[in-house]
Scaffold this active site. Structure first.
Site, PDB file in Angstrom:
ATOM      1  N   HIS A  69      39.880  26.927  45.991  1.00 44.51           N
ATOM      2  CA  HIS A  69      39.148  26.063  45.392  1.00 44.51           C
ATOM      3  C   HIS A  69      37.697  26.570  45.079  1.00 44.51           C
ATOM      4  O   HIS A  69      37.001  27.181  45.843  1.00 44.51           O
ATOM      5  CB  HIS A  69      39.040  25.021  46.458  1.00 44.51           C
ATOM      6  CG  HIS A  69      38.270  23.733  45.930  1.00 44.51           C
ATOM      7  ND1 HIS A  69      38.360  23.264  44.536  1.00 44.51           N
ATOM      8  CD2 HIS A  69      37.123  22.983  46.483  1.00 44.51           C
ATOM      9  CE1 HIS A  69      37.519  22.171  44.518  1.00 44.51           C
ATOM     10  NE2 HIS A  69      36.887  22.242  45.647  1.00 44.51           N
TER      11      HIS A  69
ATOM     12  N   HIS B 237      34.166  25.097  42.624  1.00 42.64           N
ATOM     13  CA  HIS B 237      33.748  24.248  41.519  1.00 42.64           C
ATOM     14  C   HIS B 237      32.967  24.905  40.199  1.00 42.64           C
ATOM     15  O   HIS B 237      31.946  24.495  39.769  1.00 42.64           O
ATOM     16  CB  HIS B 237      32.291  23.289  42.258  1.00 42.64           C
ATOM     17  CG  HIS B 237      32.930  22.489  43.293  1.00 42.64           C
ATOM     18  ND1 HIS B 237      31.896  22.096  44.518  1.00 42.64           N
ATOM     19  CD2 HIS B 237      34.094  22.119  43.729  1.00 42.64           C
ATOM     20  CE1 HIS B 237      32.693  21.512  45.198  1.00 42.64           C
ATOM     21  NE2 HIS B 237      33.866  21.183  44.816  1.00 42.64           N
TER      22      HIS B 237
ATOM     23  N   ASP C 267      49.777  33.785  28.719  1.00 42.86           N
ATOM     24  CA  ASP C 267      50.366  35.022  29.616  1.00 42.86           C
ATOM     25  C   ASP C 267      50.088  34.381  31.109  1.00 42.86           C
ATOM     26  O   ASP C 267      50.878  34.582  31.768  1.00 42.86           O
ATOM     27  CB  ASP C 267      49.237  35.957  29.377  1.00 42.86           C
ATOM     28  CG  ASP C 267      49.416  36.738  28.255  1.00 42.86           C
ATOM     29  OD1 ASP C 267      50.297  36.793  27.825  1.00 42.86           O
ATOM     30  OD2 ASP C 267      48.641  37.674  28.036  1.00 42.86           O
TER      31      ASP C 267
ATOM     32  N   HIS D  39      36.417  16.602  40.341  1.00 43.67           N
ATOM     33  CA  HIS D  39      36.279  17.388  41.508  1.00 43.67           C
ATOM     34  C   HIS D  39      36.134  18.918  41.051  1.00 43.67           C
ATOM     35  O   HIS D  39      34.992  19.421  41.235  1.00 43.67           O
ATOM     36  CB  HIS D  39      37.418  17.240  42.520  1.00 43.67           C
ATOM     37  CG  HIS D  39      37.305  17.938  43.897  1.00 43.67           C
ATOM     38  ND1 HIS D  39      38.122  17.609  44.808  1.00 43.67           N
ATOM     39  CD2 HIS D  39      36.510  18.901  44.218  1.00 43.67           C
ATOM     40  CE1 HIS D  39      37.719  18.456  45.787  1.00 43.67           C
ATOM     41  NE2 HIS D  39      36.719  19.156  45.451  1.00 43.67           N
TER      42      HIS D  39
ATOM     43  N   TYR E 215      54.626  43.303  31.685  1.00 42.01           N
ATOM     44  CA  TYR E 215      53.225  43.951  31.691  1.00 42.01           C
ATOM     45  C   TYR E 215      52.654  44.423  33.170  1.00 42.01           C
ATOM     46  O   TYR E 215      53.344  43.689  34.200  1.00 42.01           O
ATOM     47  CB  TYR E 215      52.135  42.477  31.445  1.00 42.01           C
ATOM     48  CG  TYR E 215      50.679  43.139  31.493  1.00 42.01           C
ATOM     49  CD1 TYR E 215      50.224  43.710  30.273  1.00 42.01           C
ATOM     50  CD2 TYR E 215      49.788  42.611  32.563  1.00 42.01           C
ATOM     51  CE1 TYR E 215      48.671  44.118  30.413  1.00 42.01           C
ATOM     52  CE2 TYR E 215      48.537  43.168  32.558  1.00 42.01           C
ATOM     53  CZ  TYR E 215      47.969  43.796  31.304  1.00 42.01           C
ATOM     54  OH  TYR E 215      46.713  44.214  31.751  1.00 42.01           O
TER      55      TYR E 215
END
Length: 236
Positions: free
Chosen positions: A114, A116, A139, A179, A233
């Site tokens: 997580h 910001h 991709d 958020h 790839y």
């Protein structure tokens, strides 16, 4: 509170390795400009049952409110998938319940991140998915980067929103409304990569929209690009 002493030696060894890995990966967040101060977190699942992921698994995550330059393998905390502290000297991240919910309900996920980060969070503030207008997005994300619902911090509400949004999506990233981005991966490194990439494409598409309307990519081409990148790839 349970203790790591109750777990087999191989699990304790996995926890030690995960602590070192998660500590090192946290340094990637400020390196790529994805966090400020103590915001953001990386976690990694530790599989307890030799048969595979289960609700008995553990997770390693950063402690709450600790600056990035203070983080060490020893400072990482260990929790169960009910977000209870199993080992550590500090309180776990305030996002631990969200991470735990993802691990419980998405057994294929081994890492959660997580941040910001500025541009991705700007899209989240507008509750607008980032449209798939770049081959890099096809991709990495297999389509648009979706928006998740608004949810308050502190319980598993955010985790529920992540799972509801990503369960039927190829994207490893969701922009939780008002958020910011959460990303998932087969391990913590893959989730960190997704966090870096979501900010890059959010920034690029934002800049493109200042110049005009970005051109969409046909769904058949998105599917082809995604299949190639995921299966051909790189080094296999």
């Amino acid at each position: 509170m349970s203790s790591l002493d109750a777990y087999p030696s191989d699990v304790r060894e996995q926890v030690a390795a995960a602590r070192a890995k998660v500590s090192a990966l946290h340094a990637e967040l400020p390196r790529w400009g994805l966090v400020v101060w103590t915001a953001g977190n990386v976690s990694q699942r530790v599989v307890v049952d030799p048969a595979g992921p289960s609700e008995r698994d553990l997770l390693v995550i950063k402690p709450s409110g600790v600056t990035y330059d203070e983080l060490t393998p020893e400072s990482m905390v260990v929790c169960d998938l009910d977000a209870n502290l199993v080992e550590g000297d500090r309180a776990p991240s305030s996002d631990t319940a969200a991470h735990a919910y993802v691990y419980t309900h998405m057994p294929h996920v081994g890492g959660v991140v997580h941040t910001h980060s500025t541009y991705a969070t700007a899209w989240a503030a507008r509750a607008e998915p980032v449209p798939c207008v770049l081959t890099m997005m096809a991709d990495e994300f297999g389509g648009d980067i979706p928006i998740g619902p608004f949810a308050l911090i502190g319980d598993d509400s955010i985790g529920r929103g992540i799972v509801e949004t990503l369960r039927e999506s190829r994207s490893p990233a969701v922009l939780m409304r008002n958020h910011g981005p959460f990303t998932i991966g087969t391990d913590a490194k893959a989730a960190v990569k997704a966090a870096v990439m979501v900010e890059e494409v959010a920034r690029t598409v934002h800049i493109s929209r200042q110049l005009g309307e970005p051109l969409p990519i046909a769904q058949s081409d998105i599917d082809s690009l995604y299949a190639r990148y995921q299966n051909v790839y790189g080094q296999h």
